[in-house]
Write a protein that holds these residues in place. Structure first.
Motif, mmCIF file in Angstrom:
data_model
loop_
_atom_site.group_PDB
_atom_site.id
_atom_site.type_symbol
_atom_site.label_atom_id
_atom_site.label_comp_id
_atom_site.label_asym_id
_atom_site.label_seq_id
_atom_site.Cartn_x
_atom_site.Cartn_y
_atom_site.Cartn_z
ATOM 1 N N UNK A 1 19.066 2.038 11.308
ATOM 2 C CA UNK A 1 17.795 1.352 11.295
ATOM 3 C C UNK A 1 17.065 1.725 9.999
ATOM 4 N N UNK A 2 16.507 0.741 9.330
ATOM 5 C CA UNK A 2 15.800 0.971 8.068
ATOM 6 C C UNK A 2 14.492 1.708 8.307
ATOM 7 N N UNK A 3 14.123 2.502 7.310
ATOM 8 C CA UNK A 3 12.844 3.205 7.337
ATOM 9 C C UNK A 3 11.887 2.492 6.392
ATOM 10 N N UNK A 4 10.769 2.029 6.939
ATOM 11 C CA UNK A 4 9.776 1.320 6.135
ATOM 12 C C UNK A 4 8.444 2.063 6.213
ATOM 13 N N UNK A 5 7.890 2.325 5.055
ATOM 14 C CA UNK A 5 6.594 2.972 4.932
ATOM 15 C C UNK A 5 5.561 1.902 4.596
ATOM 16 N N UNK A 6 4.540 1.777 5.431
ATOM 17 C CA UNK A 6 3.439 0.859 5.157
ATOM 18 C C UNK A 6 2.267 1.690 4.654
ATOM 19 N N UNK A 7 1.838 1.396 3.437
ATOM 20 C CA UNK A 7 0.710 2.095 2.835
ATOM 21 C C UNK A 7 -0.469 1.130 2.809
ATOM 22 N N UNK A 8 -1.508 1.480 3.531
ATOM 23 C CA UNK A 8 -2.709 0.659 3.608
ATOM 24 C C UNK A 8 -3.745 1.259 2.662
ATOM 25 N N UNK A 9 -4.096 0.520 1.616
ATOM 26 C CA UNK A 9 -5.014 1.008 0.605
ATOM 27 C C UNK A 9 -6.455 0.616 0.818
ATOM 28 N N UNK A 10 -6.804 0.194 2.012
ATOM 29 C CA UNK A 10 -8.165 -0.258 2.289
ATOM 30 C C UNK A 10 -8.955 0.783 3.061
ATOM 31 N N UNK A 11 -10.257 0.773 2.870
ATOM 32 C CA UNK A 11 -11.147 1.624 3.668
ATOM 33 C C UNK A 11 -11.833 0.817 4.775
ATOM 34 N N UNK A 12 -11.666 -0.495 4.766
ATOM 35 C CA UNK A 12 -12.333 -1.378 5.720
ATOM 36 C C UNK A 12 -11.482 -1.507 6.981
ATOM 37 N N UNK A 13 -11.827 -0.743 8.007
ATOM 38 C CA UNK A 13 -11.031 -0.680 9.250
ATOM 39 C C UNK A 13 -10.839 -2.033 9.927
ATOM 40 N N UNK A 14 -11.765 -2.932 9.797
ATOM 41 C CA UNK A 14 -11.632 -4.237 10.445
ATOM 42 C C UNK A 14 -11.290 -5.325 9.434
ATOM 43 N N UNK A 15 -10.797 -4.906 8.284
ATOM 44 C CA UNK A 15 -10.495 -5.853 7.220
ATOM 45 C C UNK A 15 -9.107 -6.461 7.319
#
Length: 189
Positions: A1-15
């Motif tokens: 199974x592939x390993x995928x890293x999701x990097x979220x660069x936002x500070x807006x929690x509901x964005x």
């Protein structure tokens, strides 16, 4: 199974970045091992440019923060997906700090300047622009994504969703959601 890293660069929690992160993480259930790293909730300090990482010949950093703890995950993943808004025609500051810290993967003694354990990884960059020229922002994203090659990300794709300033509005944009789905499939391939 592939390993995928999701990097979220936002500070807006509901964005839009968070809305798309949730959608993609759900899509990847059972297809990949997913780690989500939300920079806005983490301690990611600026690079000190101290070069201590150059003396270790393995990706590492002397700073004790959340980025340093993530280095093994960055090095071992198959793909990384960055989700972020465009701020003042650039990466948001916290994402720029993340990018700068990949300097810890650089090794000037190597022909490709990289001490990454894997150098065949994929990188997707999906950004949200409220206003402005999407083509110019796409070019900016592509230019910045190239800098992740030092960390082993040699193949990359970029997408910028325009007119996406309203929090959560991405979920109503069929063409941009299709682009996200295609990027996810490409990361899995």
């Amino acid at each position: 199974m592939k390993k995928i890293l999701i990097v979220n660069g936002s500070k807006r929690r509901k964005g839009n970045s968070y809305a798309l992160e949730a959608r993609i993480a759900e899509q990847l259930q059972g297809k990949a091992e997913v780690t989500c790293f939300n920079i806005g909730e983490k301690d990611v300090r600026a690079c000190l440019a101290c070069d201590a990482c150059k003396r270790q010949h393995t990706p590492n950093c002397i700073q004790k923060d959340d980025f340093t703890a993530l280095i093994p995950e960055i090095d071992s993943c198959d793909a990384m997906l960055i989700l972020a808004p465009v701020h003042w025609d650039q990466f948001p500051a916290q994402l720029k700090a993340f990018l700068d810290r990949t300097y810890s993967f650089m090794d000037f003694t190597q022909p490709d300047f990289s001490m990454a354990g894997r150098k065949d990884k994929k990188l997707g960059g999906y950004f949200f622009a409220g206003f402005g020229p999407v083509d110019v922002y796409t070019q900016m994203v592509e230019t910045n994504l190239k800098s992740f090659a030092t960390a082993g990300f040699r193949d990359y794709k970029a997408h910028v969703a325009g007119d996406a300033n309203v929090p959560g509005s991405i979920m109503e944009k069929a063409d941009d959601l299709k682009a996200a789905d295609e990027m996810v499939e490409w990361l899995l391939a």
